[in-house]
Design an enzyme around this catalytic site. Structure first.
Site, PDB file in Angstrom:
ATOM      1  N   ASP A 130      -8.111 -11.629 -68.634  1.00 29.55           N
ATOM      2  CA  ASP A 130      -8.747 -10.546 -67.894  1.00 29.55           C
ATOM      3  C   ASP A 130      -8.743 -10.852 -66.401  1.00 29.55           C
ATOM      4  O   ASP A 130      -8.366 -10.023 -65.566  1.00 29.55           O
ATOM      5  CB  ASP A 130     -10.188 -10.378 -68.408  1.00 29.55           C
ATOM      6  CG  ASP A 130     -10.821  -9.065 -67.967  1.00 29.55           C
ATOM      7  OD1 ASP A 130     -10.209  -8.327 -67.175  1.00 29.55           O
ATOM      8  OD2 ASP A 130     -11.955  -8.789 -68.404  1.00 29.55           O
ATOM      9  N   TYR A 183     -15.502 -12.534 -75.543  1.00 27.71           N
ATOM     10  CA  TYR A 183     -15.879 -11.115 -75.581  1.00 27.71           C
ATOM     11  C   TYR A 183     -16.332 -10.664 -76.962  1.00 27.71           C
ATOM     12  O   TYR A 183     -17.036  -9.670 -77.098  1.00 27.71           O
ATOM     13  CB  TYR A 183     -14.717 -10.231 -75.128  1.00 27.71           C
ATOM     14  CG  TYR A 183     -14.385 -10.326 -73.656  1.00 27.71           C
ATOM     15  CD1 TYR A 183     -15.110 -11.152 -72.801  1.00 27.71           C
ATOM     16  CD2 TYR A 183     -13.335  -9.612 -73.115  1.00 27.71           C
ATOM     17  CE1 TYR A 183     -14.802 -11.244 -71.457  1.00 27.71           C
ATOM     18  CE2 TYR A 183     -13.010  -9.694 -71.768  1.00 27.71           C
ATOM     19  CZ  TYR A 183     -13.753 -10.521 -70.944  1.00 27.71           C
ATOM     20  OH  TYR A 183     -13.445 -10.608 -69.613  1.00 27.71           O
TER      21      TYR A 183
END
Length: 368
Positions: free
Chosen positions: A249, A141
């Site tokens: 996630d 990310y």
């Protein structure tokens, strides 16, 4: 004692569920020997509408100087076409990065009253209590390069880079092992060392930390895709699961459905302890999104938001008794059959967002 809270309700159902947390804060101010001073700002799409960015410099400064940030949710179709750098989610990512919130704690707890609401059979989830410890400021990310480029032949190529250093892995592993000692003292480390070099390093470092610093805590290595399968096959085999940003996630969203609804899952994002004060920067938020389809209808489930504030009481302010009171109040409300639409089944009493919040307050009054 006084604590500074910075509230960022955000978009969609964010303001509605934050309103219920404000009631819990007011109750604490009236019934506990502590004062929570609250300020409020904009993040996400509403910040873009007001300032042209996902979070303003002024609100970032307030977040940095607060004792804890309480965050709602961001995003929605209204902002689907804004520039990538200004998208609502950019505000959340900046908060995590600038506050140094590297450790994301996502508990997956199945309340007994909600065992029938889970996507799995009762015997698989009744008594479930898992804690996913997700590394939050590294990995794919945040890795560079992160780009879309046009090649000489006219094709486009997208690149996201997965990067982890030894120190980043060490610090999140230590958080997982320390938390395991307060629970059932078992850690599972999820990665993909079979196909990813970052996974090879992750496994090596976590193994070394376990052997040298936590020899009394059993460690299991599990491939992340297998971990996802095991979570829907036999979730109670796990206690603490530690994983990188991407896999954390995904796995925490899988775990969410074991509990009955995304609307039930809180989270805490913690930074490193200050070398002088020992205090950590922290942000607390529900795992769910902004749910624009039900925004403004009074149908949102505020429990994950309320439980996130309970985590703030526990991890930022060491108010363990008060955190347990909030958790008990939530459990008592559910035992009485009160449900928002996302967790309701036949025979349950369906209540609005405000009614659920009021019911939690009523239980707190009964417990004091």
């Amino acid at each position: 004692m006084s604590h500074k809270l910075f509230l960022l309700p955000g978009d969609g159902i964010g303001p509605e569920i934050m309103n219920e947390v404000k009631l819990i804060i007011d109750w604490m101010n009236s019934n506990v020997d502590v004062t929570f001073e609250c300020d409020e700002g904009l993040v996400g799409g509403c910040a873009y509408d007001a300032h042209g960015v996902a979070i303003s410099e002024e609100d970032m400064a307030k977040a940095i100087t607060s004792d804890a940030v309480i965050f709602g949710a961001v995003g929605g179709p209204k902002w689907a076409d804004v520039a990538y750098e200004a998208r609502p989610e950019a505000g959340l990512l900046r908060l995590r990065k600038d506050l140094g919130l590297f450790a994301n704690l996502r508990p997956a707890l199945c309340y007994p009253a909600l065992a029938e609401s889970s996507a799995l059979k009762r015997e698989l989830v009744e008594g479930l209590d898992i804690l996913i410890v997700r590394e939050l400021t590294g990995g794919v990310y945040f890795g560079e390069p992160k780009e879309i480029v046009t090649l000489e032949n006219g094709e486009q190529r997208a690149v996201d880079t997965q990067i982890y250093t030894t120190s980043e892995i060490k610090r999140i592993a230590r958080v997982a092992f320390e938390l395991a000692k307060t629970r059932s003292n078992r850690v599972a480390s999820a990665e993909k060392h079979n196909v990813m070099r970052s996974g090879v390093l992750w496994k090596q470092v976590v193994s070394k930390i376990a052997a040298e610093e936590y020899p009394g805590t059993p460690l299991e290595h599990v491939l992340a895709d297998n971990c996802a399968m095991q979570l829907v096959r036999n979730p109670k085999q796990y206690d603490v699961i530690v994983c990188d940003n991407l896999f954390g996630d995904i796995l925490s969203d899988v775990a969410a459905m074991l509990t009955g609804s995304l609307g039930m899952l809180p989270s805490a994002s913690l930074g490193a302890p200050d070398v002088v004060t020992g205090k950590r920067k922290a942000m607390y938020e529900p795992v769910h999104g902004s749910a624009p389809d039900i925004a403004g209808k009074g149908a949102a489930n505020p429990i994950a938001m309320i439980a996130s504030f309970s985590m703030a009481l526990r991890y930022s302010f060491e108010m363990i008794k008060e955190a347990e009171m909030v958790d008990t109040a939530i459990a008592n409300v559910l035992e009485k059959g009160l449900r928002t639409g996302d967790i309701a089944k036949a025979g349950d009493t369906v209540v609005s967002t405000k009614e659920m919040g009021a019911a939690v307050i009523a239980e707190l009054n009964a417990l004091k």
